[in-house]
Design an enzyme around this catalytic site. Structure first.
Site, PDB file in Angstrom:
ATOM      1  N   ASN A 128       0.834  -1.206   0.000  1.00 54.96           N
ATOM      2  CA  ASN A 128       0.000   0.000   0.000  1.00 54.96           C
ATOM      3  C   ASN A 128       0.872   1.261   0.000  1.00 54.96           C
ATOM      4  O   ASN A 128       0.820   2.092   0.911  1.00 54.96           O
ATOM      5  CB  ASN A 128      -0.944   0.000   1.205  1.00 54.96           C
ATOM      6  CG  ASN A 128      -2.234   0.731   0.909  1.00 54.96           C
ATOM      7  OD1 ASN A 128      -2.320   1.487  -0.063  1.00 54.96           O
ATOM      8  ND2 ASN A 128      -3.243   0.529   1.725  1.00 54.96           N
ATOM      9  N   HIS A 130      -6.855   3.779   9.925  1.00 49.64           N
ATOM     10  CA  HIS A 130      -7.475   2.492   9.612  1.00 49.64           C
ATOM     11  C   HIS A 130      -8.723   2.259  10.459  1.00 49.64           C
ATOM     12  O   HIS A 130      -9.715   1.713   9.976  1.00 49.64           O
ATOM     13  CB  HIS A 130      -6.476   1.351   9.848  1.00 49.64           C
ATOM     14  CG  HIS A 130      -5.483   1.164   8.741  1.00 49.64           C
ATOM     15  ND1 HIS A 130      -4.305   1.842   8.688  1.00 49.64           N
ATOM     16  CD2 HIS A 130      -5.529   0.369   7.638  1.00 49.64           C
ATOM     17  CE1 HIS A 130      -3.634   1.493   7.606  1.00 49.64           C
ATOM     18  NE2 HIS A 130      -4.352   0.603   6.937  1.00 49.64           N
TER      19      HIS A 130
END
Length: 484
Positions: A338, A371
């Site tokens: 990512n 997150h």
């Protein structure tokens, strides 16, 4: 029918990503810049409403208020105010059920995460560009012969000062809105004003990017159905032998990777189909950042010149899939996993955090709360530095200068340990809540944390022994030189 019900949200999300890929060639063909911007934003808002319904107010309203904060406050403070406002709303968004509001879906959460990145990112770009100019960090890019003499560009070469409408279009454009990748305002602006998207082979790049998606989806469905996550909490699993339980997270993490690969690849395909993120390879392009060399020279390229250069889409490449599977160390794994998120955290948090000793902790903390607030994210992400302490020692002692068979053997051992550590941590990331994590880790006697500690202590001892031997060797060689 049970399969459709179980995977309803995923099916809708994949369908919307495929829809975004399908319409992107038509979007790319729109010639009017203003019409193109409005069409992209309207499609983006439509996707938000389809995915989120009533909860679409969260990303839309927070995005608009964030844009307002950028313009309401001066360049000196707009980035700080916007950062705290957007993350403050993210807290509220994730705790909506505590305020009597329905808790948004996971898909809405992904969109909100991207909105946060875009709004905060452009605020920091605006502030950073003005700071770079004000402090005299902008260098001359041409020598006396008129050639570009700098080998690598500064982070900011020009003042970034978009209008309210331009930030609105950047925030809500459908490309990358559903699940990334993150790209800077500069990349977005270049898409409309530079000729690269018209000259690159978008179809070829998109087909090449999409070809792995059926494999990823098939592997995800197979692994997740044969070895489901919930089985890890059952009494039957606890009664299996230790080796089976130790390696079960390998399968869970493998299934999770296929899911991430699928989503990231589809998201990247939206960019390639639209032509966003295409730059000549001579710019040595980097994920999210774009060209790192000769950017001002590239901006002067005519459409005729642009037709005769080679392109890549590294600017919108979030995952190095082969690197994720084969890299030796966790440090390298973090760099290829990512990459767009890594770039945002590095540029917005790590580089700009004022207290140097706390830079890493600040970056990890922001990454975790971006997150979500589940303990699993803290267990997974915050233990990386402790593993890296031990890994760095063994890497320097046994792998860095090794050759031949020794290098391959040590490399395999380090790959295995890195993979096992990531799988163990991924179990916490997937289980999310503390009670579920505790059930699994307790059934495994929390063994991997003990292994980490032993590796670290042993590594420190071996490093001291190595340094002692080296100092003795250097001392002997020094005495020989004096005798000679």
């Amino acid at each position: 029918m049970s399969f459709l019900a179980k995977n309803k949200n995923d099916i809708i999300y994949v369908s919307l990503l495929l829809f975004s890929v399908a319409i992107s060639p038509y979007y790319r063909s729109v010639t009017s810049i203003q019409i193109k911007k409005w069409v992209g934003s309207l499609i983006g808002i439509l996707l938000i409403i389809i995915v989120s319904g009533y909860n679409s107010l969260h990303p839309i309203v927070s995005g608009l208020l964030g844009i307002g904060a950028i313009k309401l406050f001066t360049v000196k403070y707009c980035h700080t105010v916007t950062f705290f406002f957007m993350f403050g709303h993210l807290f509220f968004f994730r705790l909506a059920d505590n305020f009597g509001l329905p808790l948004p879906s996971g898909q809405t959460n992904l969109i909100q995460m991207i909105i946060v990145f875009r709004v905060v990112g452009v605020a920091f770009d605006i502030n950073g560009s003005w700071l770079a100019i004000a402090k005299g960090k902008k260098n001359e890019y041409k020598d006396k012969t008129g050639r570009y003499s700098q080998d690598r560009d500064d982070d900011f070469l020009e003042i970034i000062q978009p209008s309210v409408v331009d930030i609105f279009h950047y925030t809500f454009n459908y490309i990358g809105l559903l699940t990334g990748p993150y790209y800077t305002y500069r990349t977005f602006d270049d898409y409309f004003h530079l000729p690269f998207s018209k000259c690159v082979d978008c179809f070829g790049f998109t087909i090449n990017t999409l070809k792995g998606v059926p494999v990823f989806i098939s592997l995800y469905l197979a692994l997740s159905n044969i070895w489901p996550l919930e089985y890890i909490l059952t009494e039957e699993h606890h009664n299996r032998n230790f080796v089976y339980r130790m390696f079960y997270p390998w399968i869970l993490f493998a299934a999770f990777r296929q899911r991430i690969y699928s989503g990231m690849t589809l998201a990247q395909s939206v960019c390639t189909a639209a032509g966003l993120g295409a730059y000549p390879v001579e710019g040595r392009n980097r994920t999210s950042h774009g060209p790192t060399v000769g950017y001002l020279k590239l901006k002067q390229m005519s459409e005729e010149q642009a037709k005769n250069v080679q392109y890549d889409f590294k600017t919108v490449e979030s995952m190095d899939l082969w690197g994720c599977e084969t890299c030796i160390t966790m440090r390298d794994s973090m760099k290829v996993w990512n990459k767009a998120v890594q770039y945002w955290v590095a540029t917005v948090v790590y580089k700009r955090f004022p207290f140097t000793p706390l830079k890493l902790h600040a970056a990890l903390f922001i990454s975790v709360i971006w997150h979500g607030f589940h303990p699993g994210y803290f267990f997974c992400l915050y233990f990386n530095p402790f593993y890296l302490l031990a890994e760095d020692i063994y890497y320097k002692l046994y792998y860095k200068d090794a050759t031949g068979a020794k290098k391959k053997i040590v490399g395999f051992i380090m790959w295995f340990l890195r993979s096992h550590s990531e799988s163990y941590q991924a179990a916490a990331f997937l289980l999310l809540t503390f009670d579920r994590i505790w059930i699994y880790y307790s059934s495994m006697y929390h063994y991997w944390y003990g292994v980490w500690l032993v590796f670290l202590i042993l590594g420190i001892i071996l490093k001291q022994v190595h340094n002692l031997k080296k100092s003795k060797k250097d001392s002997v060689e020094t005495k020989k030189d004096k005798v000679n």
